[in-house]
Design a protein around this motif. Structure first.
Motif, PDB file in Angstrom:
ATOM      1  N   LYS A  10       0.985  -1.174   0.060  1.00  0.00           N
ATOM      2  CA  LYS A  10      -0.213  -0.033   0.107  1.00  0.00           C
ATOM      3  C   LYS A  10       0.912   1.135   0.081  1.00  0.00           C
ATOM      4  CE  LYS A  10      -4.293  -1.717   2.283  1.00  0.00           C
ATOM      5  NZ  LYS A  10      -4.927  -1.531   3.537  1.00  0.00           N
ATOM      6  N   GLN A  11       0.395   2.199  -0.684  1.00  0.00           N
ATOM      7  CA  GLN A  11       1.134   3.612  -0.787  1.00  0.00           C
ATOM      8  C   GLN A  11       0.098   4.682  -0.445  1.00  0.00           C
ATOM      9  OE1 GLN A  11       2.995   3.978  -4.571  1.00  0.00           O
ATOM     10  NE2 GLN A  11       3.563   5.992  -4.324  1.00  0.00           N
ATOM     11  N   ARG A  12       0.798   5.704   0.217  1.00  0.00           N
ATOM     12  CA  ARG A  12       0.021   6.925   0.430  1.00  0.00           C
ATOM     13  C   ARG A  12       0.787   8.113   0.506  1.00  0.00           C
ATOM     14  NH1 ARG A  12      -4.213   7.655   5.185  1.00  0.00           N
ATOM     15  NH2 ARG A  12      -4.903   9.783   4.681  1.00  0.00           N
ATOM     16  N   GLU A  13       0.431   9.163  -0.006  1.00  0.00           N
ATOM     17  CA  GLU A  13       1.257  10.456   0.016  1.00  0.00           C
ATOM     18  C   GLU A  13       0.095  11.421   0.852  1.00  0.00           C
ATOM     19  OE1 GLU A  13       2.155  12.141  -4.009  1.00  0.00           O
ATOM     20  OE2 GLU A  13       2.295  10.017  -4.558  1.00  0.00           O
ATOM     21  N   GLU A  14       0.646  12.192   1.672  1.00  0.00           N
ATOM     22  CA  GLU A  14       0.355  13.403   2.794  1.00  0.00           C
ATOM     23  C   GLU A  14       1.081  14.387   2.939  1.00  0.00           C
ATOM     24  OE1 GLU A  14      -1.785  12.423   6.937  1.00  0.00           O
ATOM     25  OE2 GLU A  14      -2.455  10.846   5.274  1.00  0.00           O
ATOM     26  N   VAL A  15       0.798  15.475   3.138  1.00  0.00           N
ATOM     27  CA  VAL A  15       1.458  16.409   3.900  1.00  0.00           C
ATOM     28  C   VAL A  15       1.497  16.234   5.131  1.00  0.00           C
ATOM     29  CG1 VAL A  15       1.701  18.932   3.933  1.00  0.00           C
ATOM     30  CG2 VAL A  15       1.047  18.049   1.784  1.00  0.00           C
ATOM     31  N   VAL A  16       2.668  16.160   6.059  1.00  0.00           N
ATOM     32  CA  VAL A  16       2.796  16.116   7.308  1.00  0.00           C
ATOM     33  C   VAL A  16       3.398  17.283   7.851  1.00  0.00           C
ATOM     34  CG1 VAL A  16       4.102  14.478   9.034  1.00  0.00           C
ATOM     35  CG2 VAL A  16       2.807  13.295   7.038  1.00  0.00           C
ATOM     36  N   PRO A  20       5.728  17.579   2.178  1.00  0.00           N
ATOM     37  CA  PRO A  20       5.086  16.227   1.392  1.00  0.00           C
ATOM     38  C   PRO A  20       5.865  15.103   1.725  1.00  0.00           C
ATOM     39  CG  PRO A  20       5.580  18.356  -0.082  1.00  0.00           C
ATOM     40  CD  PRO A  20       6.163  18.412   1.262  1.00  0.00           C
ATOM     41  N   THR A  21       5.014  14.175   1.952  1.00  0.00           N
ATOM     42  CA  THR A  21       5.597  12.760   2.684  1.00  0.00           C
ATOM     43  C   THR A  21       5.085  11.572   1.672  1.00  0.00           C
ATOM     44  OG1 THR A  21       5.693  13.737   4.742  1.00  0.00           O
ATOM     45  CG2 THR A  21       5.775  11.148   4.476  1.00  0.00           C
ATOM     46  N   GLU A  22       5.920  10.664   1.366  1.00  0.00           N
ATOM     47  CA  GLU A  22       5.387   9.417   0.662  1.00  0.00           C
ATOM     48  C   GLU A  22       5.572   8.264   1.683  1.00  0.00           C
ATOM     49  OE1 GLU A  22       6.238   8.954  -3.619  1.00  0.00           O
ATOM     50  OE2 GLU A  22       7.303  10.943  -3.096  1.00  0.00           O
ATOM     51  N   VAL A  23       4.854   7.301   1.699  1.00  0.00           N
ATOM     52  CA  VAL A  23       4.837   6.168   2.698  1.00  0.00           C
ATOM     53  C   VAL A  23       4.465   4.959   1.735  1.00  0.00           C
ATOM     54  CG1 VAL A  23       4.044   4.836   4.705  1.00  0.00           C
ATOM     55  CG2 VAL A  23       4.599   7.179   4.865  1.00  0.00           C
ATOM     56  N   VAL A  24       5.359   3.790   1.763  1.00  0.00           N
ATOM     57  CA  VAL A  24       4.971   2.624   1.195  1.00  0.00           C
ATOM     58  C   VAL A  24       5.299   1.400   1.959  1.00  0.00           C
ATOM     59  CG1 VAL A  24       5.716   1.068  -0.873  1.00  0.00           C
ATOM     60  CG2 VAL A  24       5.655   3.589  -1.161  1.00  0.00           C
ATOM     61  N   CYS A  25       4.333   0.666   2.210  1.00  0.00           N
ATOM     62  CA  CYS A  25       4.330  -0.557   3.182  1.00  0.00           C
ATOM     63  C   CYS A  25       4.273  -1.729   2.188  1.00  0.00           C
ATOM     64  CB  CYS A  25       3.370  -0.379   4.326  1.00  0.00           C
ATOM     65  SG  CYS A  25       3.737   0.902   5.538  1.00  0.00           S
ATOM     66  N   THR A  26       4.967  -2.781   2.309  1.00  0.00           N
ATOM     67  CA  THR A  26       5.045  -4.056   1.744  1.00  0.00           C
ATOM     68  C   THR A  26       5.140  -5.108   2.596  1.00  0.00           C
ATOM     69  OG1 THR A  26       5.920  -2.790  -0.452  1.00  0.00           O
ATOM     70  CG2 THR A  26       5.958  -5.208  -0.210  1.00  0.00           C
ATOM     71  N   ILE A  32       8.644  -7.202   6.870  1.00  0.00           N
ATOM     72  CA  ILE A  32       7.834  -5.962   6.447  1.00  0.00           C
ATOM     73  C   ILE A  32       8.818  -4.979   5.877  1.00  0.00           C
ATOM     74  CG2 ILE A  32       5.771  -4.192   6.944  1.00  0.00           C
ATOM     75  CD1 ILE A  32       4.902  -7.003   7.425  1.00  0.00           C
ATOM     76  N   LEU A  33       8.491  -4.251   4.680  1.00  0.00           N
ATOM     77  CA  LEU A  33       9.305  -3.286   4.333  1.00  0.00           C
ATOM     78  C   LEU A  33       8.483  -1.942   4.609  1.00  0.00           C
ATOM     79  CD1 LEU A  33      11.590  -1.808   2.639  1.00  0.00           C
ATOM     80  CD2 LEU A  33      10.440  -2.567   0.503  1.00  0.00           C
ATOM     81  N   VAL A  34       9.085  -0.841   5.119  1.00  0.00           N
ATOM     82  CA  VAL A  34       8.446   0.413   5.099  1.00  0.00           C
ATOM     83  C   VAL A  34       9.308   1.523   4.743  1.00  0.00           C
ATOM     84  CG1 VAL A  34       7.342   1.992   6.864  1.00  0.00           C
ATOM     85  CG2 VAL A  34       7.038  -0.252   7.044  1.00  0.00           C
ATOM     86  N   VAL A 115       0.429   7.705   9.498  1.00  0.00           N
ATOM     87  CA  VAL A 115       0.546   7.660   7.910  1.00  0.00           C
ATOM     88  C   VAL A 115       0.813   6.201   7.831  1.00  0.00           C
ATOM     89  CG1 VAL A 115       1.228   8.653   5.852  1.00  0.00           C
ATOM     90  CG2 VAL A 115       0.881  10.052   7.453  1.00  0.00           C
ATOM     91  N   ILE A 116       1.899   5.817   8.287  1.00  0.00           N
ATOM     92  CA  ILE A 116       2.430   4.285   8.048  1.00  0.00           C
ATOM     93  C   ILE A 116       1.142   3.391   8.545  1.00  0.00           C
ATOM     94  CG2 ILE A 116       3.910   2.391   9.237  1.00  0.00           C
ATOM     95  CD1 ILE A 116       6.096   4.750   9.611  1.00  0.00           C
ATOM     96  N   ARG A 117       0.579   3.795   9.629  1.00  0.00           N
ATOM     97  CA  ARG A 117      -0.694   3.031  10.176  1.00  0.00           C
ATOM     98  C   ARG A 117      -1.710   2.904   9.067  1.00  0.00           C
ATOM     99  NH1 ARG A 117      -1.475   0.740  15.072  1.00  0.00           N
ATOM    100  NH2 ARG A 117      -0.262   2.417  16.019  1.00  0.00           N
ATOM    101  N   SER A 118      -1.897   3.776   8.325  1.00  0.00           N
ATOM    102  CA  SER A 118      -2.883   4.069   7.280  1.00  0.00           C
ATOM    103  C   SER A 118      -2.721   3.109   6.221  1.00  0.00           C
ATOM    104  CB  SER A 118      -3.115   5.392   6.944  1.00  0.00           C
ATOM    105  OG  SER A 118      -2.137   5.813   6.270  1.00  0.00           O
ATOM    106  N   CYS A 119      -1.356   2.564   5.941  1.00  0.00           N
ATOM    107  CA  CYS A 119      -0.955   1.699   5.032  1.00  0.00           C
ATOM    108  C   CYS A 119      -0.774   0.493   5.372  1.00  0.00           C
ATOM    109  CB  CYS A 119       0.399   2.378   4.451  1.00  0.00           C
ATOM    110  SG  CYS A 119       0.393   3.829   3.647  1.00  0.00           S
ATOM    111  N   GLN A 120      -1.539   0.188   6.309  1.00  0.00           N
ATOM    112  CA  GLN A 120      -1.290  -1.396   6.947  1.00  0.00           C
ATOM    113  C   GLN A 120      -1.536  -2.431   5.781  1.00  0.00           C
ATOM    114  OE1 GLN A 120      -3.634  -1.783  10.610  1.00  0.00           O
ATOM    115  NE2 GLN A 120      -2.810  -3.973  10.894  1.00  0.00           N
ATOM    116  N   VAL A 121      -0.341  -3.302   6.039  1.00  0.00           N
ATOM    117  CA  VAL A 121      -0.490  -4.538   5.038  1.00  0.00           C
ATOM    118  C   VAL A 121      -0.074  -5.711   5.918  1.00  0.00           C
ATOM    119  CG1 VAL A 121       0.040  -3.428   3.092  1.00  0.00           C
ATOM    120  CG2 VAL A 121       1.898  -4.375   4.311  1.00  0.00           C
ATOM    121  N   TRP A 122       0.016  -5.608   7.248  1.00  0.00           N
ATOM    122  CA  TRP A 122       0.489  -6.961   7.880  1.00  0.00           C
ATOM    123  C   TRP A 122      -0.426  -7.582   8.652  1.00  0.00           C
ATOM    124  CZ3 TRP A 122       2.283  -1.803   8.057  1.00  0.00           C
ATOM    125  CH2 TRP A 122       1.749  -0.828   9.397  1.00  0.00           C
TER     126      TRP A 122
END
Length: 122
Positions: A10-16, A20-26, A32-34, A115-122
């Motif tokens: 999962k991927q998400r872009e947000e202003v923190v 501007p911030t990008e987060v990808v969780c796999t 787990i890759l963050v 933001v990482i929690r919003s990309c939860q894949v685990w």
């Protein structure tokens, strides 16, 4: 019938905090890759490993190791604060964290954690 993907991501872009911030969780079968970036690149890569010897409360302690990038104390503190919950919620799997951060304040780290929690894949 659609097959489940081998690797869930999962991927998400947000202003923190104005950045501007990008987060990808796999999620892989063994870890787990963050990826968290505010520069558009991977930055420092840290391996966060839950040890088998837990503390007296039953939680494993986390060991961090910088694989690529600057190995300084703030990197280890940021890494543990960003992804400790990921490892715990994923059944104590190790986490490979790639981070390139402009905002390393505690407030910034807390916002990034959400933001990482919003990309939860685990």
């Amino acid at each position: 019938m659609a097959a489940n993907p081998i690797v869930m991501s999962k991927q998400r872009e947000e202003v923190v905090h104005g950045v501007p911030t990008e987060v990808v969780c796999t999620a892989f079968s063994n870890s787990i890759l963050v990826l968290v970036t505010q520069y558009g690149k991977m930055g420092t890569i840290v391996y966060v490993d839950p040890s088998t010897v837990g503390d007296n409360v039953g939680r494993p302690s986390l060991t961090t190791k910088v694989l690529l990038g600057k190995d300084e104390p703030l990197v280890h503190v940021c890494a543990k604060n960003l992804v400790a919950f990921v490892s715990q919620e994923a059944g104590n799997k190790p986490v490979l964290l790639a981070m390139a951060l402009k905002d390393k304040t505690m407030e910034g780290i807390q916002a990034l954690r959400e933001v990482i929690r919003s990309c939860q894949v685990w």
